[in-house]
Motif scaffolding. Structure first.
Motif, mmCIF file in Angstrom:
data_model
loop_
_atom_site.group_PDB
_atom_site.id
_atom_site.type_symbol
_atom_site.label_atom_id
_atom_site.label_comp_id
_atom_site.label_asym_id
_atom_site.label_seq_id
_atom_site.Cartn_x
_atom_site.Cartn_y
_atom_site.Cartn_z
ATOM 1 N N GLU A 189 0.839 -1.204 0.000
ATOM 2 C CA GLU A 189 0.000 0.000 0.000
ATOM 3 C C GLU A 189 0.875 1.255 0.000
ATOM 4 N N THR A 190 1.901 1.269 0.823
ATOM 5 C CA THR A 190 2.815 2.407 0.873
ATOM 6 C C THR A 190 3.585 2.534 -0.433
ATOM 7 N N LYS A 191 3.982 1.405 -0.995
ATOM 8 C CA LYS A 191 4.712 1.419 -2.269
ATOM 9 C C LYS A 191 3.845 2.011 -3.383
ATOM 10 N N ARG A 192 2.567 1.673 -3.378
ATOM 11 C CA ARG A 192 1.649 2.207 -4.381
ATOM 12 C C ARG A 192 1.549 3.731 -4.270
ATOM 13 N N ILE A 193 1.493 4.243 -3.028
ATOM 14 C CA ILE A 193 1.421 5.696 -2.817
ATOM 15 C C ILE A 193 2.708 6.358 -3.295
ATOM 16 N N GLN A 194 3.839 5.755 -2.957
ATOM 17 C CA GLN A 194 5.133 6.347 -3.303
ATOM 18 C C GLN A 194 5.365 6.370 -4.815
ATOM 19 N N GLN A 195 4.859 5.352 -5.520
ATOM 20 C CA GLN A 195 5.102 5.273 -6.950
ATOM 21 C C GLN A 195 3.995 5.891 -7.797
ATOM 22 N N ALA A 196 3.036 6.530 -7.175
ATOM 23 C CA ALA A 196 1.937 7.139 -7.924
ATOM 24 C C ALA A 196 2.472 8.222 -8.855
ATOM 25 N N GLY A 197 2.195 8.102 -10.127
ATOM 26 C CA GLY A 197 2.631 9.084 -11.104
ATOM 27 C C GLY A 197 4.077 8.909 -11.539
ATOM 28 N N GLY A 198 4.710 7.833 -11.145
ATOM 29 C CA GLY A 198 6.105 7.598 -11.523
ATOM 30 C C GLY A 198 7.046 7.967 -10.387
ATOM 31 N N THR A 199 8.294 7.566 -10.528
ATOM 32 C CA THR A 199 9.260 7.806 -9.456
ATOM 33 C C THR A 199 10.323 8.827 -9.820
ATOM 34 N N CYS A 200 10.444 9.211 -11.070
ATOM 35 C CA CYS A 200 11.493 10.148 -11.488
ATOM 36 C C CYS A 200 10.867 11.495 -11.835
ATOM 37 N N GLN A 201 10.297 12.159 -10.843
ATOM 38 C CA GLN A 201 9.612 13.409 -11.123
ATOM 39 C C GLN A 201 10.326 14.630 -10.560
ATOM 40 N N GLY A 202 11.381 14.442 -9.805
ATOM 41 C CA GLY A 202 12.166 15.560 -9.305
ATOM 42 C C GLY A 202 11.393 16.503 -8.422
ATOM 43 N N GLU A 203 11.587 17.810 -8.646
ATOM 44 C CA GLU A 203 11.000 18.801 -7.739
ATOM 45 C C GLU A 203 9.499 18.993 -7.926
ATOM 46 N N TYR A 204 8.901 18.504 -8.987
ATOM 47 C CA TYR A 204 7.473 18.730 -9.226
ATOM 48 C C TYR A 204 6.590 17.905 -8.306
ATOM 49 N N ASN A 205 6.986 16.698 -7.997
ATOM 50 C CA ASN A 205 6.195 15.824 -7.135
ATOM 51 C C ASN A 205 7.158 14.926 -6.353
ATOM 52 N N PRO A 206 7.868 15.462 -5.352
ATOM 53 C CA PRO A 206 8.880 14.666 -4.657
ATOM 54 C C PRO A 206 8.278 13.503 -3.885
ATOM 55 N N THR A 207 9.001 12.411 -3.842
ATOM 56 C CA THR A 207 8.535 11.201 -3.174
ATOM 57 C C THR A 207 8.315 11.439 -1.688
ATOM 58 N N TRP A 208 9.139 12.263 -1.074
ATOM 59 C CA TRP A 208 9.048 12.467 0.371
ATOM 60 C C TRP A 208 7.895 13.374 0.773
ATOM 61 N N LEU A 209 7.060 13.813 -0.166
ATOM 62 C CA LEU A 209 5.857 14.593 0.161
ATOM 63 C C LEU A 209 4.577 13.930 -0.319
#
Length: 122
Positions: free
Chosen positions: A64-84
């Protein structure tokens, strides 16, 4: 010159150190045997592993957490950071930034006072 003691030398009361060590080891082994063979009184149960079962049977939320973290891809940089991405991440960020800012202000005030000599205790 300090006295030299070996394991067969006599202590103040005349017993050798080897006898003292042997008695200590015997007492430790006897204590282990006694505690190993303790019988639980009738009507009293052993521990039911209350919090241990809670820890070992804890629900697995990794996917479940992995799904949230990978939503929209993982290489998005400052536009959608993984830690937020998770709920509550903004609050953690604000608290951390507030503490860092507070520390920066206090250290700046301290350096200013050191440089100018203000706030000294005479």
């Amino acid at each position: 010159e300090p006295e030299h003691h070996d394991l067969t030398s006599k202590s103040a009361n005349g017993t050798s150190i080897i006898k003292i060590i042997s008695a200590t080891m015997f007492a430790a082994q006897s204590a282990r045997l006694v505690t190993r063979n303790v019988v639980v009184p009738a009507g009293r149960q052993q521990q039911k592993r209350g919090f241990i079962n809670w820890l070992t049977n804890y629900p697995d939320k990794v996917m479940e957490t992995k799904r949230i973290q990978q939503a929209g891809g993982t290489c998005q940089g400052e536009y959608n950071p993984t830690w937020l991405k998770q709920p509550g991440d903004n609050i953690t960020l604000m608290i951390g930034a507030g503490l860092c800012g507070y520390g920066l202000i206090l250290s700046s005030m301290g350096m200013y006072k050191l440089a100018t000599g203000k706030g000294k205790k005479d």
